[in-house]
Every structure is written in C-alpha cells, then in structure tokens.
Design an enzyme around this catalytic site. Structure first.
Site, short mmCIF file in Angstrom:
data_model
loop_
_atom_site.label_atom_id
_atom_site.label_comp_id
_atom_site.label_asym_id
_atom_site.label_seq_id
_atom_site.Cartn_x
_atom_site.Cartn_y
_atom_site.Cartn_z
N ASP A 25 36.20 45.93 36.99
CA ASP A 25 36.69 45.22 35.81
C ASP A 25 35.88 45.53 34.56
OD1 ASP A 25 38.37 43.92 37.69
OD2 ASP A 25 36.86 42.37 38.02
N GLU A 198 47.67 40.94 34.34
CA GLU A 198 46.27 40.51 34.17
C GLU A 198 45.58 41.34 33.10
OE1 GLU A 198 45.27 39.19 38.77
OE2 GLU A 198 45.07 41.30 38.21
#
Length: 529
Positions: A25, A198
């Site tokens: 991420d 997301e």
C-alpha cells in the site's frame, strides 16, 4: 567490450520491486527534488515506515511515522488488524499522513503531522465517525480547500457487499470536522458491481481532477482504474481504457501478480511515475514475502495516463527515471547490537508496553527479558523481528541463554502470523539443555525435532532455498540439522491468509509464568541469496 556494454546497460536500469518484502500500500509525495514514501504495517510496531529518495529507485528509511505508544495502540489487535493503507501528502511546510486503524476500540481514521518527515510526528488527530471506510486520502486544492476521499458500502445493500462507492467531502483539518455536502463521486468503480473500490487518490492536471482507485481486491484480480472531472465533486467520467494497469489477464503463474493500489508522483523534470503494490510468487502459487512496492512509468496521452507504454504492465527491469542517482547508506544486514538504538528494519509485534528489550544492559548484545506472552498469542511478546525480503536467504543469530525451568525458552522464529510459524527454541528438558523445532500450522503446534545440546553459546540458523527450509544449530564448530527441506508453503499467504509477510524474529518467553530470566543475542545476520 561486451562486458562493459552490459555494465553500462545495467547502470541505466533498476530492478523491481523497489522495496522488497512486506511493504504494501505505498503512498508517495514530492517536495522539491526529494521524495517521501510510506507503507502499511498492520499489527507491527513502530507503524508506517517512512523512506526518502531522490531518484525513485533507491530508498533510505529515515524512521517511522508512528513511533510512540501514544500514537499507536495495537494492544491485542487481531492478525492483519492495525494500520491500513496510509497516504502521505505535503502542503505549505507541513507533512500529513492519514490512515485507518482497524480492530481496536478506538479504531477509525486519523491523521498526524510533522514539519520534518523524519519526525517527530504529532499524536493522532482523530476524525469524526462520519469518516467511514478505509484507505483515506487528502487532496489540497489550489483555492486552499482540503478534501477527504474515502470508500463506503452502498446504502441498503447486503452486509456482505464489499466497498464499492468512493465519497468526497471538504474537511477542516484544524477543527477535524467536515464541511458542506458529501458527494458520492464514484458509484461502482469501472465495472458494474466492481469488487472492492479502494485507495482513492485525487490529482489535478491540465484543468482536470483525476481520481485513481484500486479495484478487484488485493489478490490476483487487483487493478488500477482512473476517472476525471472538471469539477472536484463530479461527475467523473471513466477512462475507456480502464483498467490502466492490471496483471489479472496474465494469469496466476506470471512472476509479478496482484498489481494495484497505486499513487502517482510527478518529478521536477516533468516525468510521471506510479508506486504500487505487487506480489512475487515462488514455489508454485505461493507467496511468503507479502505485498511489495513496485515502480512503473506513466506517460500522458490524450488526457489519460498510459502505464509503461508498449508494455502495459509492471516490469521486473526498467529504465531509471531521469533523475540524479541517489546513493544511500544501507542499514547493516548484520547487526552486532553495538548501536544505542535498533536499526529501522526491526519491529515489535503489537505495541510494546514494557521495557522487555535492551541494548545497554549488556553492551554489544540485544537482551530480551522472558515475557509471559508467546509469539502465537494476540499479545505483545518479547519479540524483535525483521522482514523476509528474498525467496532464498540465510539468517543466523548467536544466542546466550540459560533456561532455569522447563517453561522458559528463547530462540528464533520464522512466522507469517501467530498461527503459522516455525520456531527454533532452546529449552530445558529433564534438567538438560535442548533445542527443539516447532512447526505451527493452523494454530496447532507440532514438534518436528528435538536434540540435546551442550551448555554455552549457540548459533541458530535458517537456510531457505525457495520453499525448502533448513533449520540448524552450530555449537563448538559442529553443525546439527533439525530439519532439511521443511515446507515453507505453510507460511504462504495462500495458507495463512492476511495482508502481511513473513518475519524472522528473536524472542524469549516464560509461557505465562512470571520470570526474571533473560536471553542475550550477540549478533543477527540476514543474507539474500
């Protein structure tokens, strides 16, 4: 001449991933000619490592954003709970890091600030409960307004429905309150009924607001999609070429898979690049390293980004950005524990609440007090670990430890999480020292081997060749194997689940009974093969 050409050629290329091992991420920002990047850390402490670079290829870790217990409460947090998907941004002399804390009573979304990226960073500034969803991001517009983007489930949908909608609202960071109306700027992602919309990030370029998100979940169907609008609150049109990046069509056997969760950055020389996560599988469809950070080039054509034109995928080797080379000082892969502080690559499991470790009580040694907790529990054990970063590696440590009772142990662990581990432990058995190898699979311990040893110093080691793991000890010039070609696949995310990667750790436990005993580690060494 051929050798010289090959060297010159290699000097112009970089190797992916740019951060090896469990660094998922990624988020990035640029300040002048300096680049800063952060990644997720889940149940590990300190939280959110922060890296610095000048060439986007070579990264030097300068600290952690969440380095104090007051900033990060991970007490009893579940496996793969904790800190999710941070975003780092810079505005008017201040750095901002915003993220989600999952699985605790005070969970939710918060941000911290700092004047220097190396810290100190502020204590958490919690956002109100209206800040729903995960993967928050901040966008600082030209008119001084600040916008928050997040994701949510559609209203009146079944509980099992995954996040599909992306929402945006102006936020006042001083009062930590939302301003005006909330806009649903994306209903379902690029595909009807898109799975897991997301990681929303907004960028402004040439009069357009661009919204970049991740879709498809963080496994083989992961993808990057993009949308744009003249108005920040929409409506947003989707790129007809969506997804702009995915490896789902390359098949599960492709060397780099699950590419997604991207963040864009423009260089001072006008180039555009994205950092993103991906997975390197080995030993079949297994991956033990977790999700890693990769780098790919972006070119803009007709108002939309193209990723690695002519390739359309993340490359294992690629031409470097047009930036001056950044020479970094790598933290020593052999730690003699002679420093006053632990190297940045060491982590604890959950928030440490006691001083169970010391580099000063015995100079040149890492001392671990035996803790009641074990590395299999949802607790903060007496554990210090670092990431596995290569499919093949060796790791060794020198241990000095005298167990006084049969509940006392110290050693080395190779673990994906509390339920999937291999543990090399020095113990006391019938009054004599032994070393045992424990395989923990699906939360059940199995004694693989136990051997008697002599008193005195002991070297414990792991040699990994892909998914074949050898566990051994060395004592008085003699090497003894506890297992040859043990199966590393039990540590793969395919079996263990979750969002992290394998750690190699040093630990000491008294298995629930108070103890004043301790273990001293003289050195630790990790080598990728």
């Amino acid at each position: 001449m051929i050798g010289l050409c090959q060297r010159l050629h290699s000097q112009n290329y970089y190797q992916n991933p740019i951060l090896k091992g469990f660094y998922p991420d990624p988020s990035i920002c640029r300040v002048g000619s300096d680049y800063y990047m952060v990644t997720s850390t889940f149940e590990y402490f300190p939280g959110v490592p922060i890296f610095h670079s000048k060439d986007l290829v070579n990264w030097n870790q300068i600290g952690h954003v969440l380095s104090r217990p007051s900033q990060l409460n991970l007490d009893s947090v579940r496996i793969s709970g904790g800190i999710y998907a941070p975003t780092i941004r810079y505005h008017n002399g201040t750095f901002y890091m915003i993220t989600t804390l999952i699985g605790t009573k005070q969970g939710g979304n918060f941000f911290v600030t700092a004047k220097s990226p190396a810290g100190p960073w502020s204590d958490p500034q919690w956002l109100p409960k209206e800040a729903i969803g995960i993967d928050p991001s901040l966008f600082f517009d030209d008119d001084g307004k600040v916008y928050y983007t997040g994701n949510k489930k559609p209203i009146n949908q079944a509980q099992e429905t995954r996040y599909r909608q992306i929402w945006l609202q102006e936020v006042d960071l001083k009062t930590r309150t939302f301003v005006g109306e909330r806009s649903i700027i994306l209903e379902e992602g690029a595909l009807h009924g898109a799975h897991n919309a997301e990681a929303p990030h907004i960028y402004k370029k040439d009069g357009y607001y661009y919204l970049v998100i991740a879709e498809g979940g963080t496994a083989d169907n992961h993808a990057v999609t993009i949308f744009r609008s003249k108005n920040i609150s929409g409506p947003y049109e989707g790129n007809k070429k969506n997804p702009i990046l995915t490896h789902r069509h390359l098949g599960v056997n492709y060397p780099i898979t699950a590419t997604g969760h991207a963040d864009f950055v423009d260089t001072q020389n006008g180039e555009w690049w994205m950092v993103l996560l991906g997975i390197r599988k080995y030993g079949g469809l297994h991956y033990n390293l977790g999700r890693e950070t990769f780098l790919a080039k972006i070119e803009w054509q007709d108002g939309w980004p193209i990723v690695n034109p002519g390739e359309g995928k993340v490359l294992a080797q690629q031409l470097k950005p047009n930036l001056p080379e950044f020479n970094i000082t790598q933290e020593n892969l052999r730690d003699d524990f002679s420093s006053d502080t632990l190297f940045h690559y060491w982590n604890f499991l959950r928030t440490p609440r006691t001083d169970f470790w010391s580099l000063s009580k015995r100079k040149g040694f890492l001392r671990l007090q035996l803790g009641k907790a074990q590395v299999s529990e949802l607790a903060a054990p007496s554990f210090v670990g670092r990431r596995q970063q290569d499919s093949s590696f060796t790791a060794e440590t020198s241990l000095q430890f005298n167990p006084k009772k049969e509940n006392e142990l110290a050693g080395m662990v190779l673990m994906m999480n509390g339920n999937f581990q291999y543990r090399l432990e020095k113990i006391l058995q019938k009054g004599k020292p032994h070393v045992q190898l424990i395989k923990r699979f699906k939360g059940v311990d199995e004694v693989v081997n136990t051997i008697a040893i002599e008193k005195g110093d002991l070297v414990m080691g792991i040699n990994a060749k892909g998914q074949d793991l050898d566990f051994y000890i060395k004592q008085n010039g003699k090497k003894q194997n506890l297992a040859i070609k043990a199966d590393g696949r039990i540590l793969s995310v395919v079996n263990a689940g979750g969002f992290t990667g394998v750690y190699i750790g040093l630990y000491a436990s008294s298995k629930g009974i108070a103890s004043s005993n301790y273990a001293d580690f003289d050195w630790f060494e990790y080598k990728g093969l």
